[in-house]
Write a protein that holds these residues in place. Sequence first.
Motif, mmCIF file in Angstrom:
data_model
loop_
_atom_site.group_PDB
_atom_site.id
_atom_site.type_symbol
_atom_site.label_atom_id
_atom_site.label_comp_id
_atom_site.label_asym_id
_atom_site.label_seq_id
_atom_site.Cartn_x
_atom_site.Cartn_y
_atom_site.Cartn_z
ATOM 1 N N GLU A 81 0.846 -1.192 0.000
ATOM 2 C CA GLU A 81 0.000 0.000 0.000
ATOM 3 C C GLU A 81 0.879 1.239 0.000
ATOM 4 O O GLU A 81 1.865 1.329 0.729
ATOM 5 C CB GLU A 81 -0.920 -0.030 1.216
ATOM 6 C CG GLU A 81 -1.374 1.310 1.595
ATOM 7 C CD GLU A 81 -2.662 1.288 2.346
ATOM 8 O OE1 GLU A 81 -2.970 2.333 2.876
ATOM 9 O OE2 GLU A 81 -3.338 0.259 2.397
ATOM 10 N N LEU A 82 0.495 2.233 -0.799
ATOM 11 C CA LEU A 82 1.294 3.442 -0.992
ATOM 12 C C LEU A 82 1.477 4.242 0.296
ATOM 13 O O LEU A 82 2.591 4.644 0.634
ATOM 14 C CB LEU A 82 0.668 4.325 -2.071
ATOM 15 C CG LEU A 82 1.449 5.597 -2.407
ATOM 16 C CD1 LEU A 82 2.854 5.265 -2.873
ATOM 17 C CD2 LEU A 82 0.704 6.394 -3.462
ATOM 18 N N ALA A 83 0.413 4.491 1.035
ATOM 19 C CA ALA A 83 0.522 5.284 2.269
ATOM 20 C C ALA A 83 1.469 4.624 3.259
ATOM 21 O O ALA A 83 2.301 5.289 3.873
ATOM 22 C CB ALA A 83 -0.850 5.494 2.895
ATOM 23 N N GLY A 84 1.354 3.331 3.417
ATOM 24 C CA GLY A 84 2.228 2.608 4.332
ATOM 25 C C GLY A 84 3.684 2.706 3.935
ATOM 26 O O GLY A 84 4.572 2.894 4.778
ATOM 27 N N LYS A 85 3.956 2.602 2.633
ATOM 28 C CA LYS A 85 5.330 2.720 2.141
ATOM 29 C C LYS A 85 5.874 4.126 2.363
ATOM 30 O O LYS A 85 7.022 4.293 2.769
ATOM 31 C CB LYS A 85 5.388 2.373 0.653
ATOM 32 C CG LYS A 85 5.225 0.901 0.370
ATOM 33 C CD LYS A 85 5.261 0.632 -1.121
ATOM 34 C CE LYS A 85 4.954 -0.823 -1.382
ATOM 35 N NZ LYS A 85 4.885 -1.125 -2.826
ATOM 36 N N SER A 114 9.585 7.618 4.947
ATOM 37 C CA SER A 114 9.795 8.921 5.598
ATOM 38 C C SER A 114 10.384 8.741 6.989
ATOM 39 O O SER A 114 11.322 9.442 7.383
ATOM 40 C CB SER A 114 8.476 9.691 5.683
ATOM 41 O OG SER A 114 7.984 9.969 4.406
ATOM 42 N N ARG A 115 9.825 7.795 7.727
ATOM 43 C CA ARG A 115 10.326 7.541 9.077
ATOM 44 C C ARG A 115 11.780 7.081 9.027
ATOM 45 O O ARG A 115 12.618 7.536 9.806
ATOM 46 C CB ARG A 115 9.459 6.489 9.755
ATOM 47 C CG ARG A 115 9.861 6.188 11.168
ATOM 48 C CD ARG A 115 9.017 5.076 11.736
ATOM 49 N NE ARG A 115 9.102 5.008 13.174
ATOM 50 C CZ ARG A 115 8.391 4.175 13.905
ATOM 51 N NH1 ARG A 115 7.519 3.364 13.340
ATOM 52 N NH2 ARG A 115 8.531 4.152 15.204
ATOM 53 N N LYS A 144 -7.834 4.028 8.603
ATOM 54 C CA LYS A 144 -6.884 3.200 7.858
ATOM 55 C C LYS A 144 -5.447 3.672 8.106
ATOM 56 O O LYS A 144 -4.553 2.857 8.347
ATOM 57 C CB LYS A 144 -7.217 3.255 6.372
ATOM 58 C CG LYS A 144 -6.409 2.330 5.521
ATOM 59 C CD LYS A 144 -6.908 2.376 4.076
ATOM 60 C CE LYS A 144 -6.149 1.411 3.215
ATOM 61 N NZ LYS A 144 -6.588 1.452 1.822
ATOM 62 N N ILE A 145 -5.231 4.981 8.054
ATOM 63 C CA ILE A 145 -3.892 5.517 8.300
ATOM 64 C C ILE A 145 -3.488 5.281 9.753
ATOM 65 O O ILE A 145 -2.349 4.907 10.040
ATOM 66 C CB ILE A 145 -3.822 7.018 7.960
ATOM 67 C CG1 ILE A 145 -4.144 7.262 6.480
ATOM 68 C CG2 ILE A 145 -2.463 7.598 8.328
ATOM 69 C CD1 ILE A 145 -3.203 6.595 5.504
#
Length: 88
Positions: free
Chosen positions: A1-5, A10-11, A35-36
Amino acid sequence: ELAGKEIYLSRDILEQGLHKKLAIFAYPYGRYNEKIAEILKNQRFEAAFTIETGRVKAGDNVFMLKRNSVDSKVGFNMFKGIIRYGRI
């Protein structure tokens, strides 16, 4: 999933640059959803801040914490109001 990546990468970049582990997240532009929040939990973040104004209370969802903005436009009296009442 894009948001998770994106969150993971970033972290990782920040942790490598700062030489510290990050546990707290601030939602970009305050945008968040369940979801986030779940992605953050799975990536072992401890809490996350929204841009909703207010005080944090016992029992609040730690992945949807409110906060009060303090920037260069906030004078001392305004700051006291934020501390005292949780708002300006």
